[in-house]
Design an enzyme around this catalytic site. Structure first.
Site, PDB file in Angstrom:
ATOM      1  N   GLY A  39     -14.502   1.586  -3.799  1.00 18.40           N
ATOM      2  CA  GLY A  39     -13.478   1.118  -2.740  1.00 18.40           C
ATOM      3  C   GLY A  39     -13.022   2.437  -1.891  1.00 18.40           C
ATOM      4  N   GLY A  41      -9.609   3.638   0.666  1.00 20.75           N
ATOM      5  CA  GLY A  41      -8.303   3.530   1.098  1.00 20.75           C
ATOM      6  C   GLY A  41      -7.965   4.532   2.096  1.00 20.75           C
ATOM      7  N   PHE A  43      -6.461   7.393   2.047  1.00 19.20           N
ATOM      8  CA  PHE A  43      -6.522   8.852   1.875  1.00 19.20           C
ATOM      9  C   PHE A  43      -7.850   9.247   1.205  1.00 19.20           C
ATOM     10  CE2 PHE A  43      -1.979   7.294   2.042  1.00 19.20           C
ATOM     11  CZ  PHE A  43      -1.532   7.970   3.190  1.00 19.20           C
ATOM     12  N   GLY A  44      -8.633   8.506   1.032  1.00 15.11           N
ATOM     13  CA  GLY A  44     -10.020   8.848   0.263  1.00 15.11           C
ATOM     14  C   GLY A  44     -10.821   7.602  -0.060  1.00 15.11           C
ATOM     15  N   VAL A  46     -13.378   5.848  -3.265  1.00 15.40           N
ATOM     16  CA  VAL A  46     -13.306   6.232  -4.800  1.00 15.40           C
ATOM     17  C   VAL A  46     -14.478   5.872  -5.241  1.00 15.40           C
ATOM     18  CG1 VAL A  46     -12.276   5.339  -6.779  1.00 15.40           C
ATOM     19  CG2 VAL A  46     -10.790   5.737  -5.128  1.00 15.40           C
ATOM     20  N   LYS A  61     -12.237  10.083  -6.942  1.00 18.83           N
ATOM     21  CA  LYS A  61     -11.546  10.012  -5.707  1.00 18.83           C
ATOM     22  C   LYS A  61     -12.027  11.096  -4.740  1.00 18.83           C
ATOM     23  CE  LYS A  61      -7.215   8.957  -3.270  1.00 18.83           C
ATOM     24  NZ  LYS A  61      -5.851   8.597  -3.474  1.00 18.83           N
ATOM     25  N   ASP A 163       4.375   4.069  -2.870  1.00 17.32           N
ATOM     26  CA  ASP A 163       3.464   2.911  -2.183  1.00 17.32           C
ATOM     27  C   ASP A 163       3.241   2.051  -3.354  1.00 17.32           C
ATOM     28  OD1 ASP A 163       2.037   1.578  -0.591  1.00 17.32           O
ATOM     29  OD2 ASP A 163       0.157   2.967  -0.808  1.00 17.32           O
TER      30      ASP A 163
END
Length: 311
Positions: A39, A41, A43-44, A46, A61, A163
């Site tokens: 996946g 996101g 910020f990075g 994975v 990640k 979060d």
């Protein structure tokens, strides 16, 4: 009686302690193998992966250097992304069964690679709710209590997640337990108001919408209220800023009065009116006797067991 998860699953055998400084790409390739994409996101990215020595399944990640929002010293000579430092702090001394563990980290020319534990089979809570619909109050109470306990642990280590949402709760489908993941929006915990927010807006509190500042504890409790509503109702209560500010809640008929009352307490518009984490765990709805979580990880697989709750 205090709602509290029992001791969680043991650490994978041979789990390495993160080094004081990140190792390089060559060291990563000697120790791990990168697998398929899991996946992406904010910020990075994975990936799945495994450790070469024992084929332990891990999540990797990858964070580009230009996506690192904060830095932190690990020692007098080593600076690392703040996310690494936060994971290091919450994982020290064996960590907590409800918080994802950092196993290793590496620095490359392009950025950083974080090696994280990966329970299998697993599914994030967003997908779990999307697939099953409202979870029912028994499973919701079990998962919610585990998340609150995990957050208590983080705060005890001086870390605020910032979060909390269904996508950042990983459900271990074999054991029926929840793990808090993705500390990319996290920060060091302090008493002063925060004036930055990189989390998910529909989980943010009204004081952030109206004043662009918030305190860690009441903002965390607000996001927990959104999370619990999502669990028992199958969707979040607010989509637009004005709805967050008005905090007007509507519940389906199947949600019990005690559950509605706890959600309303967590989603009080005034931050000082929201309960503490300890008060959440002592709430009457949280005191209802625990029950097993009905999970179905795979056809023919072993029947998973929920964590029991201590009387």
């Amino acid at each position: 009686m205090l709602t509290k998860p029992l001791q969680g699953p043991p650490a994978p055998p041979g789990t390495p302690t993160p080094p004081p400084g990140g190792k390089d790409r060559e060291a990563f390739e000697a120790e791990y193998r990168l697998g398929p994409l899991l996946g992406k996101g904010g910020f990075g990215t994975v990936f799945a992966g495994h450790r070469l020595t024992d084929r332990l399944q891990v999540a990797i990640k990858v964070i580009p250097r230009n996506r690192v929002l904060g830095w932190s010293p690990l020692s007098d000579s080593v600076t690392c992304p703040l996310e690494v430092a936060l994971l290091w702090k919450v994982g020290a001394g064996g960590g907590h069964p409800g918080v994802i563990r950092l196993l290793d980290w590496f620095e490359t020319q392009e950025g950083f690679m974080l090696v994280l534990e990966r329970p299998l089979p697993a599914q994030d809570l967003f997908d779990y709710i999307t697939e099953k619909g409202p979870l029912g109050e028994g499973p919701s109470r079990c998962f919610f209590g585990q998340v609150v306990a995990a957050i208590q642990h983080c705060h005890s280590r001086g870390v605020v997640h910032r979060d909390i949402k269904d996508e950042n709760i990983l459900i271990d489908l074999r054991r029926g337990c929840a793990k808090l993941i993705d500390f990319g929006s996290g920060a060091l915990l302090h008493d002063e108001p925060y004036t930055d927010f990189d989390g998910t807006r529909v989980y943010s509190p009204p004081e952030w919408i109206s004043r662009h500042q918030y305190h860690a504890l009441p903002a965390t409790v607000w996001s927990l209220g959104i999370l619990l509503y999502d669990m028992v109702c199958g969707d979040i209560p607010f989509e637009r800023d004005q709805e967050i500010l008005e905090a007007e809640l509507h519940f389906p008929a199947h949600v019990s009065p005690d559950c509605c009352a706890l959600i309303r307490r967590c989603l009080a518009p005034k931050p000082s009116s929201r309960p503490s984490l300890e008060e959440i765990l002592l709430d009457p709805w949280m005191q209802t006797p625990a029950e097993d979580v009905p999970l179905n990880p795979s056809k023919g697989g072993p029947a998973p067991l929920a964590w029991s709750l201590l009387p």
